[in-house]
Scaffold this motif. Structure first.
Motif, PDB file in Angstrom:
ATOM      1  N   ALA A 101       5.469   1.746  -7.202  1.00  0.00           N
ATOM      2  CA  ALA A 101       5.243   0.765  -5.822  1.00  0.00           C
ATOM      3  C   ALA A 101       6.499   0.600  -5.064  1.00  0.00           C
ATOM      4  N   GLY A 102       7.254   0.117  -5.746  1.00  0.00           N
ATOM      5  CA  GLY A 102       8.722   0.058  -5.179  1.00  0.00           C
ATOM      6  C   GLY A 102       9.306   1.023  -4.571  1.00  0.00           C
ATOM      7  N   GLY A 105       7.183   2.288  -1.406  1.00  0.00           N
ATOM      8  CA  GLY A 105       7.536   1.239  -0.299  1.00  0.00           C
ATOM      9  C   GLY A 105       8.899   1.630   0.315  1.00  0.00           C
ATOM     10  N   LEU A 109       9.370   2.944   4.213  1.00  0.00           N
ATOM     11  CA  LEU A 109      10.127   2.138   5.214  1.00  0.00           C
ATOM     12  C   LEU A 109      11.180   3.049   5.836  1.00  0.00           C
ATOM     13  N   CYS A 140       2.909   6.857   2.086  1.00  0.00           N
ATOM     14  CA  CYS A 140       3.720   6.213   1.120  1.00  0.00           C
ATOM     15  C   CYS A 140       3.563   4.585   1.295  1.00  0.00           C
ATOM     16  N   LEU A 141       3.338   4.015   2.291  1.00  0.00           N
ATOM     17  CA  LEU A 141       3.254   2.496   2.287  1.00  0.00           C
ATOM     18  C   LEU A 141       1.802   2.204   1.905  1.00  0.00           C
ATOM     19  N   GLY A 144       1.918   2.679  -2.050  1.00  0.00           N
ATOM     20  CA  GLY A 144       2.824   1.797  -2.673  1.00  0.00           C
ATOM     21  C   GLY A 144       2.131   0.318  -2.756  1.00  0.00           C
ATOM     22  N   ALA A 145       1.411  -0.035  -1.654  1.00  0.00           N
ATOM     23  CA  ALA A 145       0.623  -1.481  -1.339  1.00  0.00           C
ATOM     24  C   ALA A 145      -0.529  -1.249  -2.437  1.00  0.00           C
TER      25      ALA A 145
END
Length: 156
Positions: A101-102, A105, A109, A140-141, A144-145
């Protein structure tokens, strides 16, 4: 079933954790398959490897087989961790899923800020940057979320 139809034909979340995890695991399956295919010389869905490399990697030279298969292995391992594997080591699964997830994220970003080249040196083509902001970074966001939510819900 992840979604169900409510009155007025609108979709609402049904809250089935197993379905959410299944979708996330399968979500990594497609990119994993594509990375394997590219490692074997495919340029799908582009007409040639140069067009693929420009749009997906952001540089003029396509990645080699070792790099593509390494990405495929990392995606597969991430999908297993998000899916709660290995079951006999839940702390490893939780830590690994949080790492996935990190990383997704951070990648999202970086793409939105136009600095994917900090994570992947040479990813600077204009076509790649446009696709990165429109497609790759939001994806990706979202992944990840979704991974973070599924991990938190699974380990309550």
């Amino acid at each position: 079933m992840c979604w169900r139809v409510a009155s007025g034909d609108s979709l609402i979340w049904h809250g089935d954790r197993a379905c959410c995890e299944s979708v996330l695991r399968r979500g990594a399956g497609g990119p994993c398959w594509c990375a394997c295919r590219v490692g074997l010389g495919s340029s799908w869905p582009f007409p040639d490897r140069e067009a693929f490399s420009d749009a997906v990697i952001g540089r003029p030279v396509a990645p080699g087989a070792v790099a593509c298969h390494s990405v495929a292995c990392a995606l597969g391992a991430g999908a297993l961790l998000v899916g709660g594997r290995p079951k006999q080591y839940p702390a490893l699964s939780r830590l690994g899923a949080a790492g996935v997830a990190g990383m997704l994220g951070v990648r999202g970003l970086a793409g939105f800020s136009g600095r994917t080249d900090l994570l992947s040196p040479g990813s600077t083509s204009a076509r790649f940057r446009r696709l990165d902001r429109l497609v790759y970074s939001p994806l990706c966001l979202f992944l990840g979320a979704s991974t973070a939510i599924a991990t938190v819900r699974r380990h309550r």
